[in-house]
Motif scaffolding. Structure first.
Motif, PDB file in Angstrom:
ATOM      1  N   MET A   1       0.675  -1.108  -0.027  1.00 19.45           N
ATOM      2  CA  MET A   1       0.152   0.035   0.097  1.00 19.45           C
ATOM      3  C   MET A   1       0.560   1.222  -0.046  1.00 19.45           C
ATOM      4  N   LYS A   2       1.141   1.693   0.109  1.00 20.19           N
ATOM      5  CA  LYS A   2       1.248   2.955   0.541  1.00 20.19           C
ATOM      6  C   LYS A   2       2.713   3.386   1.007  1.00 20.19           C
ATOM      7  N   SER A   3       3.635   2.439   0.565  1.00 17.02           N
ATOM      8  CA  SER A   3       4.818   2.830   0.843  1.00 17.02           C
ATOM      9  C   SER A   3       5.662   4.039  -0.442  1.00 17.02           C
ATOM     10  N   TYR A   4       4.810   4.482  -0.973  1.00 19.01           N
ATOM     11  CA  TYR A   4       5.177   5.600  -2.162  1.00 19.01           C
ATOM     12  C   TYR A   4       5.239   6.780  -1.749  1.00 19.01           C
ATOM     13  N   SER A   5       4.814   7.443  -0.499  1.00 13.67           N
ATOM     14  CA  SER A   5       4.489   8.400  -0.112  1.00 13.67           C
ATOM     15  C   SER A   5       5.571   9.710  -0.338  1.00 13.67           C
ATOM     16  N   LYS A   6       6.654   9.133   0.049  1.00 11.58           N
ATOM     17  CA  LYS A   6       7.686  10.180   0.052  1.00 11.58           C
ATOM     18  C   LYS A   6       8.240  10.831  -1.407  1.00 11.58           C
ATOM     19  N   ASN A   7       8.003   9.827  -2.507  1.00 11.01           N
ATOM     20  CA  ASN A   7       8.592   9.915  -3.580  1.00 11.01           C
ATOM     21  C   ASN A   7       7.286  10.131  -4.840  1.00 11.01           C
ATOM     22  N   ILE A   8       6.246  10.175  -4.296  1.00  6.01           N
ATOM     23  CA  ILE A   8       5.034  10.275  -5.146  1.00  6.01           C
ATOM     24  C   ILE A   8       5.154  11.245  -6.015  1.00  6.01           C
ATOM     25  N   LEU A   9       5.454  12.651  -5.834  1.00  4.56           N
ATOM     26  CA  LEU A   9       5.378  13.766  -6.467  1.00  4.56           C
ATOM     27  C   LEU A   9       6.225  13.653  -7.820  1.00  4.56           C
ATOM     28  N   VAL A  51      -9.918   3.749   6.698  1.00  8.63           N
ATOM     29  CA  VAL A  51      -8.881   4.449   7.608  1.00  8.63           C
ATOM     30  C   VAL A  51      -8.022   5.185   6.719  1.00  8.63           C
ATOM     31  N   VAL A  52      -8.002   6.642   7.021  1.00  6.69           N
ATOM     32  CA  VAL A  52      -7.458   7.809   6.011  1.00  6.69           C
ATOM     33  C   VAL A  52      -6.436   8.393   6.936  1.00  6.69           C
ATOM     34  N   SER A  53      -5.170   8.412   6.355  1.00  3.70           N
ATOM     35  CA  SER A  53      -4.087   9.220   7.147  1.00  3.70           C
ATOM     36  C   SER A  53      -4.017  10.467   6.421  1.00  3.70           C
ATOM     37  N   LEU A  82       3.529  12.448  10.456  1.00  2.98           N
ATOM     38  CA  LEU A  82       2.838  11.920   9.358  1.00  2.98           C
ATOM     39  C   LEU A  82       2.775  10.531   9.243  1.00  2.98           C
ATOM     40  N   VAL A  83       1.852   9.752   9.149  1.00  4.59           N
ATOM     41  CA  VAL A  83       1.465   8.287   8.954  1.00  4.59           C
ATOM     42  C   VAL A  83       1.824   7.874   7.548  1.00  4.59           C
ATOM     43  N   ASP A  84       2.680   7.036   7.253  1.00  2.97           N
ATOM     44  CA  ASP A  84       2.861   6.415   5.787  1.00  2.97           C
ATOM     45  C   ASP A  84       2.103   5.357   5.472  1.00  2.97           C
ATOM     46  N   ASN A  85       1.595   4.574   6.508  1.00  7.06           N
ATOM     47  CA  ASN A  85       1.049   3.441   6.038  1.00  7.06           C
ATOM     48  C   ASN A  85      -0.233   3.141   6.868  1.00  7.06           C
ATOM     49  N   VAL A  86      -1.159   2.762   6.312  1.00  8.72           N
ATOM     50  CA  VAL A  86      -2.397   2.141   7.231  1.00  8.72           C
ATOM     51  C   VAL A  86      -3.026   1.201   6.728  1.00  8.72           C
ATOM     52  N   ARG A  87      -3.363  -0.021   7.522  1.00  8.52           N
ATOM     53  CA  ARG A  87      -3.993  -1.123   7.014  1.00  8.52           C
ATOM     54  C   ARG A  87      -5.087  -1.620   7.869  1.00  8.52           C
ATOM     55  N   LEU A  88      -6.126  -2.182   7.635  1.00  6.66           N
ATOM     56  CA  LEU A  88      -7.197  -2.845   8.139  1.00  6.66           C
ATOM     57  C   LEU A  88      -7.037  -4.181   8.116  1.00  6.66           C
ATOM     58  N   SER A  89      -7.308  -4.988   9.320  1.00 11.00           N
ATOM     59  CA  SER A  89      -7.345  -6.494   9.300  1.00 11.00           C
ATOM     60  C   SER A  89      -8.510  -6.733   8.350  1.00 11.00           C
ATOM     61  N   VAL A  96      -3.664  -1.246  11.599  1.00  7.57           N
ATOM     62  CA  VAL A  96      -2.365  -0.976  11.834  1.00  7.57           C
ATOM     63  C   VAL A  96      -1.981   0.328  11.326  1.00  7.57           C
ATOM     64  N   THR A  97      -0.881   1.115  12.081  1.00  2.88           N
ATOM     65  CA  THR A  97      -0.613   2.431  11.468  1.00  2.88           C
ATOM     66  C   THR A  97       0.720   2.490  11.522  1.00  2.88           C
ATOM     67  N   SER A  98       1.805   3.242  10.733  1.00  3.67           N
ATOM     68  CA  SER A  98       2.934   3.289  10.907  1.00  3.67           C
ATOM     69  C   SER A  98       3.710   4.453  10.271  1.00  3.67           C
ATOM     70  N   ASP A  99       4.648   5.023  10.914  1.00  9.12           N
ATOM     71  CA  ASP A  99       5.462   6.091  10.418  1.00  9.12           C
ATOM     72  C   ASP A  99       7.074   5.325   9.972  1.00  9.12           C
ATOM     73  N   ASP A 100       7.828   6.140   9.738  1.00  4.97           N
ATOM     74  CA  ASP A 100       9.483   5.666   9.480  1.00  4.97           C
ATOM     75  C   ASP A 100       9.905   4.650  10.579  1.00  4.97           C
TER      76      ASP A 100
END
Length: 326
Positions: A1-9, A51-53, A82-89, A96-100
């Motif tokens: 999911m979601k691990s592209y946030s920092k390089n997305i631009l 769930v939205v960060s 800033l939360v990079d990743n959010v995942r529902l079971s 679960v949420t995570s930053d770096d």
């Protein structure tokens, strides 16, 4: 999911020219989930919860049926975190949420935190969680993958990858993990033993992996033009996604419950529905960026099915329902 946030631009600017043949699409229904824009998101399998960060640092839980906000979480307390990743079971009981540097487990009924853990070695790239929060998987930039059981304390490190992890997933029962990285490989492996069950090789770095929660399919995609659907039991290919562009990078993917379709989202505002057996594109939409203060890009961070109706959450902060072509 979601691990592209920092390089997305930079990704968006690179790919924005390849999908110009498809005009911006008008959704059947649109709901603003974040005025400031979205950094990461996930939609439950039954499309009842999201769930939205947000870019402002808050993590909001939305009841999509009631169309109202249920909880607001702060991953590391006060301040902008800033939360990079959010995942529902898969069963919607936990998230679960995570930053770096840390990940947290949350109760979806009470909204209360169930645990918070820091990673001392390397940075977190992606996370996933099994039913009831019995198991969490954490992919890291040093190529190691942590399997962790919060309630028993059991830990296992998977060392099969040689380079940075980009995407992870876990089965509903926590027994199997799927991981992909910069070493051009994705692995399906046993979380009891750490043994590899199937290895999926790509010609480029693997950027997205998704495990069908009914244990039928595996989806793996690399950074160029190789995106495959595989049989979980045999490890053999079922189909390769067919597209004419030089490359498509995927930021979200989800199998339909009936196993006939794969829905994908990309950094270039694209939402595509694929036939699992043939790999052919069935329908395609382009998300319209906001005209207000939210980011003008529309990276698709989460996709799902409301019954068989495609839905998405994009970086513009909108939840959208899409009409299938007849």
């Amino acid at each position: 999911m979601k691990s592209y946030s920092k390089n997305i631009l930079c990704i968006v600017s690179l790919i924005s020219t390849v999908a110009c043949s498809v005009p911006d699409s008008t959704p059947i229904e649109r709901k603003v989930l974040s005025e400031s824009g979205v950094y990461a998101a996930d939609i439950s399998n039954d499309a009842s919860v999201a769930v939205v960060s947000s870019v402002n640092g808050a993590v909001d839980v939305w009841d999509l049926e009631a169309k109202e906000k249920r909880f607001t979480w702060r991953h590391q307390g006060e301040g902008l975190n800033l939360v990079d990743n959010v995942r529902l079971s898969p069963d919607n009981t936990v998230a679960v949420t995570s930053d770096d540097e840390a990940f947290a487990l949350w109760d979806m009924t009470s909204g209360e935190p169930l645990g918070f853990w820091r990673i001392d070695e390397s940075t977190i790239r992606d996370v996933a969680v099994s039913n009831n929060g019995n198991a969490i998987i954490v992919g890291r930039s040093n190529g190691k993958v942590l399997f962790f059981e919060p309630y028993t304390g059991r830990r296992l490190e998977f060392l099969g990858h040689e380079e940075k992890i980009n995407s992870v997933d876990i089965s509903a029962n926590g027994r199997f993990a799927l991981t992909g990285g910069n070493d051009y490989r994705a692995y399906l492996w046993d979380t009891d033993s750490g043994q590899i069950i199937h290895a999926f090789t790509h010609p480029h770095r693997v950027t997205k992996v998704v495990l069908d929660q009914l244990s039928r399919y595996v989806f793996t995609a690399d950074s160029q033009d190789d995106s495959q659907i595989w049989d979980v039991q045999s490890g053999e290919p079922i189909s390769q996604l067919r597209f004419i562009e030089r490359q498509i990078i995927f930021t979200a993917a989800e199998f339909s419950e009936d196993g006939k379709y794969l829905l994908t989202g990309s950094p270039a505002k694209r939402l595509i529905l694929w036939d699992v057996k043939s790999g052919e594109s069935i329908s395609e939409w382009r998300v319209t960026p906001n005209t207000g203060p939210a980011p003008q890009s529309a990276v698709v961070y989460a996709v799902g099915f409301d019954e068989l109706q495609p839905i998405s959450i994009s970086s513009n902060g909108n939840l959208a329902h899409w009409k299938l072509s007849q």
